[in-house]
Design a protein around this motif. Structure first.
Motif, PDB file in Angstrom:
ATOM      1  N   ASP A 154      67.941  50.590  16.640  1.00 51.41           N
ATOM      2  CA  ASP A 154      67.130  49.800  15.721  1.00 51.41           C
ATOM      3  C   ASP A 154      66.202  50.675  14.884  1.00 51.41           C
ATOM      4  O   ASP A 154      65.240  50.214  14.293  1.00 51.41           O
ATOM      5  N   ASP A 155      66.516  51.953  14.826  1.00 45.25           N
ATOM      6  CA  ASP A 155      65.847  52.892  13.937  1.00 45.25           C
ATOM      7  C   ASP A 155      66.945  53.814  13.402  1.00 45.25           C
ATOM      8  O   ASP A 155      67.906  54.101  14.117  1.00 45.25           O
ATOM      9  N   PRO A 156      66.828  54.257  12.151  1.00 49.44           N
ATOM     10  CA  PRO A 156      67.948  54.994  11.553  1.00 49.44           C
ATOM     11  C   PRO A 156      68.179  56.382  12.145  1.00 49.44           C
ATOM     12  O   PRO A 156      67.253  57.034  12.627  1.00 49.44           O
ATOM     13  N   TYR A 157      69.434  56.780  12.115  1.00 50.39           N
ATOM     14  CA  TYR A 157      69.825  58.170  12.350  1.00 50.39           C
ATOM     15  C   TYR A 157      70.756  58.537  11.199  1.00 50.39           C
ATOM     16  O   TYR A 157      71.815  57.937  11.043  1.00 50.39           O
ATOM     17  N   GLU A 158      70.317  59.485  10.396  1.00 50.84           N
ATOM     18  CA  GLU A 158      71.112  59.936   9.254  1.00 50.84           C
ATOM     19  C   GLU A 158      71.964  61.115   9.693  1.00 50.84           C
ATOM     20  O   GLU A 158      71.455  62.218   9.880  1.00 50.84           O
ATOM     21  N   GLU A 159      73.250  60.862   9.880  1.00 51.89           N
ATOM     22  CA  GLU A 159      74.158  61.914  10.338  1.00 51.89           C
ATOM     23  C   GLU A 159      74.235  63.035   9.309  1.00 51.89           C
ATOM     24  O   GLU A 159      74.251  62.778   8.106  1.00 51.89           O
ATOM     25  N   PRO A 160      74.297  64.282   9.774  1.00 48.15           N
ATOM     26  CA  PRO A 160      74.483  65.394   8.839  1.00 48.15           C
ATOM     27  C   PRO A 160      75.794  65.232   8.070  1.00 48.15           C
ATOM     28  O   PRO A 160      76.818  64.902   8.660  1.00 48.15           O
ATOM     29  N   VAL A 161      75.736  65.465   6.770  1.00 47.19           N
ATOM     30  CA  VAL A 161      76.916  65.333   5.927  1.00 47.19           C
ATOM     31  C   VAL A 161      77.837  66.529   6.118  1.00 47.19           C
ATOM     32  O   VAL A 161      79.052  66.382   6.236  1.00 47.19           O
TER      33      VAL A 161
END
Length: 191
Positions: A154-161
């Protein structure tokens, strides 16, 4: 003047430093892989420090919460310490969630600015696997309504591109995961 003689009983340390940042969800395996890699690197004569996210929160980032701003501040503090160690010949292994791409990019930028080696490893374990592992009981607490703001739930995790390495820890042993990070370090002349 002649150089001092090296005696056989002196320790042989490899002094090329680097930061290895292991990012991923809670219970992805970041810390386990970092300690496995640390043992292997130490056996080869490297100076190694593991900057464990929980220890950093307790001793360096005490008082910070889990807002986006506080998480960014925490990551920048860890990044500063890691870069300081790395530019002084230490392999700084950093198993920290670091959920936001801009925070990780800022850490990478600091390393690049100082000419310090930096390797980003995405421990890409799916949330379904992490929630079963649930090393700290966070997923259970979140499911029970006792915790909110869990990264990847319920909180974002921005995966490495484009990380330097992506590990799917659910498909290999800890030793195999650590070996794949070691291989990247070797390819770059860092191990």
């Amino acid at each position: 003047m002649t150089a001092p003689e090296k005696h056989d009983d002196q320790e042989n340390h490899v002094t090329t430093g680097a930061t290895v940042w292991l990012t991923g969800l809670p219970s992805a395996g970041k810390t386990t892989i970092a300690y496995e890699l640390a043992g292997r690197l130490r056996a080869e004569g490297h100076l190694v420090e593991v900057l464990d996210g929980d220890e950093i929160r307790e001793f360096i980032s005490a008082g910070l919460g889990f807002s986006r701003t506080d998480r960014h501040t925490n990551v920048q503090r860890i990044g500063f310490v890691a870069e300081l160690l790395a530019r002084n010949g230490v392999k700084a292994l950093v198993p920290v969630i670091a959920p936001y791409a801009d925070s990780r990019d800022a850490v990478r930028g600091r390393h690049e600015q100082n000419g310090t080696a930096y390797v980003e490893v995405h421990v890409a374990t799916p949330v379904e696997v992490c929630s079963v592992r649930d090393v700290k009981g966070l997923y259970a607490k979140q499911a029970a309504g006792e915790l909110s703001g869990l990264t990847g739930v319920d909180d974002p995790y921005e995966e490495p591109v484009s990380p330097d390495l992506r590990i799917e820890s659910q498909n290999q042993t800890v030793q195999e995961s650590a070996a794949s990070v070691h291989a990247v370090l070797s390819e770059r002349g860092l191990a």
